[in-house]
Motif scaffolding. Structure first.
Motif, short mmCIF file in Angstrom:
data_model
loop_
_atom_site.label_atom_id
_atom_site.label_comp_id
_atom_site.label_asym_id
_atom_site.label_seq_id
_atom_site.Cartn_x
_atom_site.Cartn_y
_atom_site.Cartn_z
N THR A 306 0.84 -1.21 0.00
CA THR A 306 0.00 0.00 0.00
C THR A 306 0.88 1.27 0.00
OG1 THR A 306 -0.20 -0.15 2.40
CG2 THR A 306 -2.00 -1.07 1.10
N ILE A 318 -6.83 0.97 4.41
CA ILE A 318 -5.63 0.18 4.73
C ILE A 318 -4.46 1.15 4.83
CG2 ILE A 318 -4.21 -1.82 4.08
CD1 ILE A 318 -7.21 -2.48 4.19
N VAL A 324 -0.68 -6.37 0.70
CA VAL A 324 -2.07 -6.79 0.50
C VAL A 324 -2.10 -7.75 -0.69
CG1 VAL A 324 -3.19 -4.73 1.43
CG2 VAL A 324 -2.50 -4.77 -0.96
#
Ligand code: HEM
Length: 433
Positions: A306, A318, A324
């Motif tokens: 991210t 997030i 992720v």
């Protein structure tokens, strides 16, 4: 690492340029030499490498024009060998045999000639066995960074675990072949231009990265990658599609009837061309999509990182710097996309869907976005053609369903076997494992 199980998260994770500025570190860069396309983590570096190595030769149009006839030759040989198995009334290891076919296609595309898996009826040089034996280890090293960064780098330790280029079989032999073939082609090219059809090694040698040729180690890494990425993945897709069909007699019956009708209508060449399958055999295409959905051959955690300001995925905020991912085996069973019977092998769902393009665009078999599989069209062409031709020529009975084994981020079919009877001509059942 945060894991997203719903199709609705896929596009946000894999198409957002911010999120794709970096692949997560478990891609295991550096265990087997320099980073190649798949293991390059930085987005900009990957983009340049993909520009250098990508191109229209990966597309279906090029494959149809330049390679389909050669793939047809391998399919004829495959059918010939299967017929011999039928005549000898032997059990056929169809999972392994499918992987041999895919390995022959990849060696042919990479070096111009197949290595003889099908011709010699065996796992040539034990390449697939060695690949599968290494998967758990590579999965472990990719995830346990301490082991990778510290233990593997101790003098003499890495060599204990890694294949050696002096090996006369397995992955060591494969890497040795890549080195030898790249060296000898480079020497030839110094004297005269390449003549005849370009294989994928040639494209690799001609590739320019920011205007410069790839280094020798980069060339070897990418030529090796061709076989590693394209053989046991496509082989698994083939094996799983066959297994689902042999285990679901009503689906097999419908698939066989569709081929028979197209054949009677004069719509199929021998072997069937890619375009004929696409246009005239929608149920076969649906069976392949369904097989890949339930048994995705590249069941890796395809992690992204991210961005600095964080991001929103599937409605959740997030924070920055987190890995992720989604996961094909699970996201392909999302009932919101595939319905309450998502666990079932039901090719019909691809034909009945009110939004077939939505189903297609939710498929995570080949990944998504900037890192989507480069060899997708090669795999699809093999699947369309071989599945059709085997069902067209043989009745099959299940002997052993075997197991869909997931190790180190990829999958293969272990011990899936059938007996085969030739549909026309001399019949017989058949032990070609
Ligand atoms: C059914 C067969 C196949 C499946 C399921 C499959 C799946 C995948 C997946 C999931 C990725 C990774 C995407 C990511 O990192 O996000 C990938 C990458 C790749 N695949 Fe395939 N693949 C298959 C066949 C092939 C074939 C035949 C080739 C031919 C050489 C190939 C070459 C590659 C390459 C070069 C990459 C790296 C692309 C990049 O990072 O830019 N694959 N594949």
């Amino acid at each position: 690492m945060l894991f997203f199980a719903k199709s609705s998260a896929l596009k946000q994770i894999y198409f957002d340029p911010e999120l794709n500025q970096r692949k997560a570190s478990l891609y295991g860069t550096g265990i087997l030499g320099p980073p190649h396309l798949f293991t390059t983590l930085d987005g900009d570096t990957h983009r340049a490498l993909r520009k250098a190595l990508g191109g229209s030769h990966w597309n279906i149009g090029h494959l149809k024009n330049h390679w389909e006839d050669n793939i047809d030759d391998l399919i004829r040989l495959f059918i010939e060998r299967l017929t011999e198995c039928a005549e000898r009334e032997e059990t056929v290891g169809l999972g392994d045999r499918s992987a041999w076919f895919a390995a022959d296609v990849m060696s042919m595309l990479s070096f111009g000639e197949p290595w003889g898996f099908i011709r010699n009826d065996r796992d040539e040089r034990g390449i697939l066995k060695s690949w599968r034996e290494g998967l758990d280890f590579f999965g472990f090293v990719g995830r346990f960074k301490f082991f990778q960064n510290n233990i593997m780098k101790l003098p003499g330790i890495g060599a204990l675990f890694l294949p050696k280029t002096t090996d006369s079989s397995g992955m060591g032999w494969l890497i040795n072949q890549a080195i030898t073939q790249v060296e000898s082609r480079t020497q030839q090219l110094a004297v005269k231009e390449h003549e005849g059809k370009k294989d994928y090694m040639q494209y690799c040698l001609e590739a320019r990265l920011n205007g410069e040729p790839l280094t020798n180690v980069q060339r070897v890494a990418h030529v090796t990658l061709l076989i590693q990425a394209g053989a046991d993945t496509t082989g698994t897709g083939l094996g799983s599609t066959f297994r689902f069909l042999v285990s679901n007699r009503d689906k097999m019956k419908r698939a066989a009837a569709e081929i028979e009708a197209a054949e009677k209508a004069g719509k199929l060449s021998t072997p069937a061309k890619y375009e004929e399958v696409r246009q005239h055999l929608p149920y076969i295409v649906a069976c392949i999509k369904e097989g890949l959905r339930l048994n995705p051959p590249a069941t890796n955690l395809l992690g992204r990182v991210t961005p600095n300001e964080g991001t929103v995925i599937d409605g959740y905020y997030i924070p920055a710097g987190l890995d992720v991912t989604s996961y094909a085996y699970v996201v392909h069973r999302d009932t919101e996309s595939y319905g309450p019977d998502a666990e079932a092998f039901r090719p019909e769902r691809w034909l009945e869907s009110e939004s077939p393009t939505m189903l297609d665009s939710n498929s995570f078999v080949f990944g998504m976005g900037a890192r989507i599989c480069l060899g997708k069209d090669i795999a699809i062409m093999e699947l369309y053609k071989l599945v059709t031709e085997v069902i067209r020529n043989f009745d099959m009975e299940l002997v052993n369903e075997g197991k869909f084994v997931v190790a180190g981020g990829v999958a293969y079919n272990r011990d899936f076997s059938v007996t085969v009877t030739r549909k026309t001509g001399s019949a017989g059942t058949s032990n070609c494992e």
